[in-house]
Design a protein around this motif. Structure first.
Motif, mmCIF file in Angstrom:
data_model
loop_
_atom_site.group_PDB
_atom_site.id
_atom_site.type_symbol
_atom_site.label_atom_id
_atom_site.label_comp_id
_atom_site.label_asym_id
_atom_site.label_seq_id
_atom_site.Cartn_x
_atom_site.Cartn_y
_atom_site.Cartn_z
ATOM 1 N N GLY A 1 0.818 -1.214 0.000
ATOM 2 C CA GLY A 1 0.000 0.000 0.000
ATOM 3 C C GLY A 1 0.845 1.254 0.000
ATOM 4 N N GLU A 2 1.870 1.270 0.822
ATOM 5 C CA GLU A 2 2.761 2.428 0.887
ATOM 6 C C GLU A 2 3.490 2.622 -0.435
ATOM 7 N N MET A 3 3.937 1.520 -1.036
ATOM 8 C CA MET A 3 4.647 1.617 -2.307
ATOM 9 C C MET A 3 3.711 2.121 -3.414
ATOM 10 N N GLU A 4 2.475 1.653 -3.420
ATOM 11 C CA GLU A 4 1.515 2.125 -4.419
ATOM 12 C C GLU A 4 1.281 3.629 -4.281
ATOM 13 N N LYS A 5 1.127 4.099 -3.041
ATOM 14 C CA LYS A 5 0.915 5.531 -2.813
ATOM 15 C C LYS A 5 2.112 6.342 -3.284
ATOM 16 N N LYS A 6 3.312 5.863 -2.952
ATOM 17 C CA LYS A 6 4.523 6.574 -3.353
ATOM 18 C C LYS A 6 4.669 6.594 -4.876
ATOM 19 N N THR A 7 4.362 5.466 -5.505
ATOM 20 C CA THR A 7 4.462 5.381 -6.959
ATOM 21 C C THR A 7 3.467 6.322 -7.621
ATOM 22 N N GLU A 8 2.236 6.316 -7.112
ATOM 23 C CA GLU A 8 1.204 7.198 -7.664
ATOM 24 C C GLU A 8 1.614 8.663 -7.522
ATOM 25 N N LYS A 9 2.141 9.028 -6.365
ATOM 26 C CA LYS A 9 2.582 10.394 -6.128
ATOM 27 C C LYS A 9 3.713 10.769 -7.089
ATOM 28 N N MET A 10 4.647 9.839 -7.285
ATOM 29 C CA MET A 10 5.775 10.096 -8.170
ATOM 30 C C MET A 10 5.312 10.252 -9.625
ATOM 31 N N VAL A 11 4.362 9.427 -10.043
ATOM 32 C CA VAL A 11 3.847 9.518 -11.413
ATOM 33 C C VAL A 11 3.139 10.860 -11.613
ATOM 34 N N LYS A 12 2.304 11.246 -10.638
ATOM 35 C CA LYS A 12 1.604 12.532 -10.747
ATOM 36 C C LYS A 12 2.597 13.687 -10.829
ATOM 37 N N LYS A 13 3.636 13.617 -10.012
ATOM 38 C CA LYS A 13 4.660 14.665 -9.994
ATOM 39 C C LYS A 13 5.374 14.724 -11.345
ATOM 40 N N THR A 14 5.703 13.562 -11.895
ATOM 41 C CA THR A 14 6.378 13.496 -13.187
ATOM 42 C C THR A 14 5.493 14.041 -14.297
ATOM 43 N N LEU A 15 4.220 13.654 -14.277
ATOM 44 C CA LEU A 15 3.285 14.153 -15.294
ATOM 45 C C LEU A 15 3.134 15.672 -15.196
ATOM 46 N N ALA A 16 3.101 16.180 -13.979
ATOM 47 C CA ALA A 16 2.994 17.633 -13.793
ATOM 48 C C ALA A 16 4.221 18.331 -14.375
ATOM 49 N N LYS A 17 5.400 17.752 -14.157
ATOM 50 C CA LYS A 17 6.633 18.338 -14.694
ATOM 51 C C LYS A 17 6.630 18.327 -16.221
ATOM 52 N N LEU A 18 6.021 17.289 -16.796
ATOM 53 C CA LEU A 18 5.959 17.177 -18.252
ATOM 54 C C LEU A 18 4.877 18.079 -18.838
ATOM 55 N N ASN A 19 4.078 18.654 -17.950
ATOM 56 C CA ASN A 19 2.989 19.548 -18.344
ATOM 57 C C ASN A 19 1.992 18.864 -19.285
ATOM 58 N N LEU A 20 1.709 17.601 -19.015
ATOM 59 C CA LEU A 20 0.727 16.858 -19.798
ATOM 60 C C LEU A 20 -0.661 17.063 -19.192
ATOM 61 N N PRO A 21 -1.675 17.159 -20.031
ATOM 62 C CA PRO A 21 -3.033 17.330 -19.487
ATOM 63 C C PRO A 21 -3.518 16.045 -18.807
ATOM 64 N N THR A 22 -4.341 16.228 -17.804
ATOM 65 C CA THR A 22 -4.931 15.084 -17.116
ATOM 66 C C THR A 22 -6.133 14.588 -17.895
ATOM 67 N N ARG A 23 -6.628 13.425 -17.533
ATOM 68 C CA ARG A 23 -7.821 12.874 -18.175
ATOM 69 C C ARG A 23 -8.990 13.840 -17.998
ATOM 70 N N LYS A 24 -9.105 14.408 -16.817
ATOM 71 C CA LYS A 24 -10.189 15.345 -16.518
ATOM 72 C C LYS A 24 -10.102 16.564 -17.432
ATOM 73 N N GLU A 25 -8.896 17.105 -17.587
ATOM 74 C CA GLU A 25 -8.712 18.272 -18.447
ATOM 75 C C GLU A 25 -9.054 17.949 -19.906
ATOM 76 N N LEU A 26 -8.656 16.761 -20.365
ATOM 77 C CA LEU A 26 -8.990 16.349 -21.735
ATOM 78 C C LEU A 26 -10.493 16.202 -21.917
ATOM 79 N N ASP A 27 -11.152 15.611 -20.929
ATOM 80 C CA ASP A 27 -12.606 15.454 -21.000
ATOM 81 C C ASP A 27 -13.304 16.808 -21.035
ATOM 82 N N GLU A 28 -12.805 17.757 -20.231
ATOM 83 C CA GLU A 28 -13.382 19.104 -20.228
ATOM 84 C C GLU A 28 -13.203 19.778 -21.585
ATOM 85 N N LEU A 29 -12.032 19.603 -22.174
ATOM 86 C CA LEU A 29 -11.787 20.188 -23.500
ATOM 87 C C LEU A 29 -12.680 19.565 -24.570
ATOM 88 N N LYS A 30 -12.859 18.257 -24.511
ATOM 89 C CA LYS A 30 -13.743 17.584 -25.472
ATOM 90 C C LYS A 30 -15.161 18.117 -25.350
#
Length: 97
Positions: A57-86
């Motif tokens: 559980g702890e590893m999953e949380k850390k991995t999820e946090k790291m992925v979100k942080k990486t995606l934010a750095k890459l400035n990629l849109p989230t699924r929610k943002e894409l859905d809003e744009l559509k």
């Protein structure tokens, strides 16, 4: 059984991939070696499995946090943002017809 031995075993196991069968096998080996009393067997297996679940559980949380942080750095849109744009494009397309 001493805490040092328990910690060493857990560290050497790679607790993330420990199955119940493997935990039971390790426990039986510890009993044979005299490192663990037979009366502690069930408690030790239960403790190992609880630690595995907690670690996963702890590893999953850390991995999820790291992925979100990486995606934010890459400035990629989230699924929610894409859905809003559509949805916005769909509304604008209907208006322009």
């Amino acid at each position: 059984m001493s805490n040092l031995i328990k910690q060493t075993i857990l560290a050497g196991l790679g607790v993330f991939s420990l199955s119940r069968e493997k935990a039971e096998e390790i426990t039986k080996d510890l009993i044979k070696q005299g490192e663990l009393a037979k009366t502690e067997e069930a408690k030790f297996v239960k403790n190992l499995m609880e630690r595995v679940e907690k670690s996963k559980g702890e590893m999953e949380k850390k991995t999820e946090k790291m992925v979100k942080k990486t995606l934010a750095k890459l400035n990629l849109p989230t699924r929610k943002e894409l859905d809003e744009l559509k949805a916005k494009v769909g509304r604008l397309t209907k208006k322009s017809r």
